[in-house]
Design an enzyme around this catalytic site. Structure first.
Site, PDB file in Angstrom:
ATOM      1  N   GLU A  14       0.866  -1.187   0.000  1.00 50.07           N
ATOM      2  CA  GLU A  14       0.000   0.000   0.000  1.00 50.07           C
ATOM      3  C   GLU A  14       0.898   1.231   0.000  1.00 50.07           C
ATOM      4  OE1 GLU A  14      -1.908   0.894   3.673  1.00 50.07           O
ATOM      5  OE2 GLU A  14      -3.494   2.049   2.724  1.00 50.07           O
ATOM      6  N   ASP A  28       9.733   7.327   0.872  1.00 45.15           N
ATOM      7  CA  ASP A  28       9.023   7.895  -0.276  1.00 45.15           C
ATOM      8  C   ASP A  28       8.909   6.856  -1.387  1.00 45.15           C
ATOM      9  OD1 ASP A  28       8.387   9.394  -2.675  1.00 45.15           O
ATOM     10  OD2 ASP A  28       8.927  11.183  -1.545  1.00 45.15           O
ATOM     11  N   ASP A  37      -2.821  11.709  -2.615  1.00 45.70           N
ATOM     12  CA  ASP A  37      -2.929  13.172  -2.731  1.00 45.70           C
ATOM     13  C   ASP A  37      -3.248  13.541  -4.178  1.00 45.70           C
ATOM     14  OD1 ASP A  37      -2.277  13.551  -0.028  1.00 45.70           O
ATOM     15  OD2 ASP A  37      -0.137  13.374  -0.468  1.00 45.70           O
ATOM     16  N   ASP A  56     -11.716   9.830  -3.945  1.00 44.17           N
ATOM     17  CA  ASP A  56     -12.937  10.643  -3.991  1.00 44.17           C
ATOM     18  C   ASP A  56     -12.824  11.669  -5.115  1.00 44.17           C
ATOM     19  OD1 ASP A  56     -10.744  11.892  -2.483  1.00 44.17           O
ATOM     20  OD2 ASP A  56     -12.085  13.619  -2.516  1.00 44.17           O
ATOM     21  N   GLU A 110      -9.083   5.535   6.336  1.00 46.00           N
ATOM     22  CA  GLU A 110      -9.538   6.720   7.106  1.00 46.00           C
ATOM     23  C   GLU A 110     -10.210   7.739   6.188  1.00 46.00           C
ATOM     24  OE1 GLU A 110      -6.057   4.957   8.611  1.00 46.00           O
ATOM     25  OE2 GLU A 110      -5.893   6.451   7.078  1.00 46.00           O
TER      26      GLU A 110
HETATM   27  C1  LIG Z   1      -4.577  11.745   1.532  1.00 45.67           C
HETATM   28  S1  LIG Z   1      -3.613  10.701   2.531  1.00 45.67           S
HETATM   29  C2  LIG Z   1      -4.497   9.150   2.432  1.00 45.67           C
HETATM   30  C3  LIG Z   1      -4.122   8.220   3.518  1.00 45.67           C
HETATM   31  C4  LIG Z   1      -4.763   6.828   3.459  1.00 45.67           C
HETATM   32  N1  LIG Z   1      -4.339   6.086   2.309  1.00 45.67           N
HETATM   33  C5  LIG Z   1      -6.260   6.891   3.485  1.00 45.67           C
HETATM   34  O1  LIG Z   1      -6.890   6.505   2.497  1.00 45.67           O
HETATM   35  O2  LIG Z   1      -6.804   7.284   4.520  1.00 45.67           O
HETATM   36  C6  LIG Z   1      -2.209  10.398   1.492  1.00 45.67           C
HETATM   37  C7  LIG Z   1      -1.009   9.868   2.253  1.00 45.67           C
HETATM   38  O3  LIG Z   1      -0.016   9.500   1.304  1.00 45.67           O
HETATM   39  C8  LIG Z   1       1.261   9.871   1.789  1.00 45.67           C
HETATM   40  N2  LIG Z   1       2.126  10.017   0.602  1.00 45.67           N
HETATM   41  C9  LIG Z   1       1.984  10.922  -0.382  1.00 45.67           C
HETATM   42  N3  LIG Z   1       2.944  10.778  -1.321  1.00 45.67           N
HETATM   43  C10 LIG Z   1       3.714   9.731  -0.902  1.00 45.67           C
HETATM   44  C11 LIG Z   1       4.881   9.118  -1.425  1.00 45.67           C
HETATM   45  N4  LIG Z   1       5.442   9.553  -2.568  1.00 45.67           N
HETATM   46  N5  LIG Z   1       5.417   8.083  -0.749  1.00 45.67           N
HETATM   47  C12 LIG Z   1       4.866   7.665   0.420  1.00 45.67           C
HETATM   48  N6  LIG Z   1       3.759   8.228   0.981  1.00 45.67           N
HETATM   49  C13 LIG Z   1       3.185   9.251   0.322  1.00 45.67           C
HETATM   50  C14 LIG Z   1       1.007  11.165   2.538  1.00 45.67           C
HETATM   51  O4  LIG Z   1       2.014  11.448   3.482  1.00 45.67           O
HETATM   52  C15 LIG Z   1      -0.341  10.877   3.170  1.00 45.67           C
HETATM   53  O5  LIG Z   1      -0.215  10.328   4.464  1.00 45.67           O
END
Ligand SMILES: C[S@@+](CC[C@H](N)C(=O)[O-])C[C@H]1O[C@@H](n2cnc3c(N)ncnc32)[C@H](O)[C@@H]1O
Length: 215
Positions: free
Chosen positions: A43, A95, A117, A153, A191
């Site tokens: 994930e 990352d 994001d 979404d 979440e």
């Molecule tokens: C909008 S949140 C969604 C979190 C979770 N997947 C959910 O559905 O509730 C996006 C998450 O992706 C992480 N994220 C964004 N770009 C990433 C990357 N290149 N590598 C690892 N994590 C990343 C962010 O730090 C953030 O916690």
């Protein structure tokens, strides 16, 4: 997901090297083998861990790795996971651009992208986790017939992603513009997903299969 930096995050992450894999490059090709786990699920952008935790419980015979770049967010996921730890769960605080250093060619069965994001500005599209540059890595790391399961979404991100998958010759296995209209007990709610369900917003979901390399 933005959270304030937590002073307890790094100490907690460092205290659990059995779950938080600090040198994931040392596990290349071996994520499932040590524990005889079946399929490898990764994930990306796992956030605070609800999806990771619930899916690892639902499918204990599989290996579940979550990748989260923000250490405070990753620490929330770990803290929740430690309430009932399972041996099939691993966390990488890193990352996703480095994914190819941590997994072998054709090692992963399924990549999960939940509410990534959206990066709405065009200049930022290259940061989207379904941008071409990420897709090239996924293509290499997924097994033949491996899949990407994506939920969001955000219609703009959904369209952008579906276009990229289709332009790159991936096979569409499933697509829904209101996924939670029907019950899906096999798939955990993240979440962010719960937030949008509470707001009565539709959940977009698609599943794309990699075309086999030998064909
Ligand atoms: C909008 S949140 C969604 C979190 C979770 N997947 C959910 O559905 O509730 C996006 C998450 O992706 C992480 N994220 C964004 N770009 C990433 C990357 N290149 N590598 C690892 N994590 C990343 C962010 O730090 C953030 O916690």
């Amino acid at each position: 997901m933005r959270v304030r930096k937590k002073h307890w995050a790094n100490p907690l992450l460092n205290a659990h090297p059995e779950i938080v894999i600090h040198n994931p490059q040392e596990r290349v090709g071996q994520w499932c083998s040590n524990l005889s786990l079946r399929n490898l699920h990764v994930e990306i952008g796992g956030g605070k861990g609800d999806y990771w935790i619930e899916m690892a419980r639902k499918f204990p015979e599989d290996c579940w790795v979550t990748v989260e770049k923000d250490s405070s967010v990753a620490a929330f996921a770990l803290r929740k996971m430690l309430e009932s730890p399972q041996p099939n769960m691993f966390l990488i605080n890193g990352d996703a651009k480095d994914l190819n250093l941590w997994f072998d060619h054709q090692e992963i069965d399924v990549i999960h992208l939940n509410f990534s994001d959206p990066w709405p500005k065009k200049a930022h599209h290259k940061r989207r986790l379904t941008h071409q540059s990420f897709l090239q890595n996924y293509q290499k790391l997924l097994k033949n017939d491996g899949e990407i399961q994506m939920k969001t979404d955000n219609m703009d991100l959904f369209e952008f992603s579906c276009q990229i998958f289709s332009q790159n010759n991936w096979i569409c296995m499933d697509i829904s513009v209101d996924y939670r209209r029907n019950s899906h007990p096999e798939d955990a709610i993240s979440e962010y997903e719960q937030r949008f369900i509470d707001l009565k917003q539709p959940i977009y979901r698609c599943v794309w299969r990699k075309r086999n390399e030998s064909k």
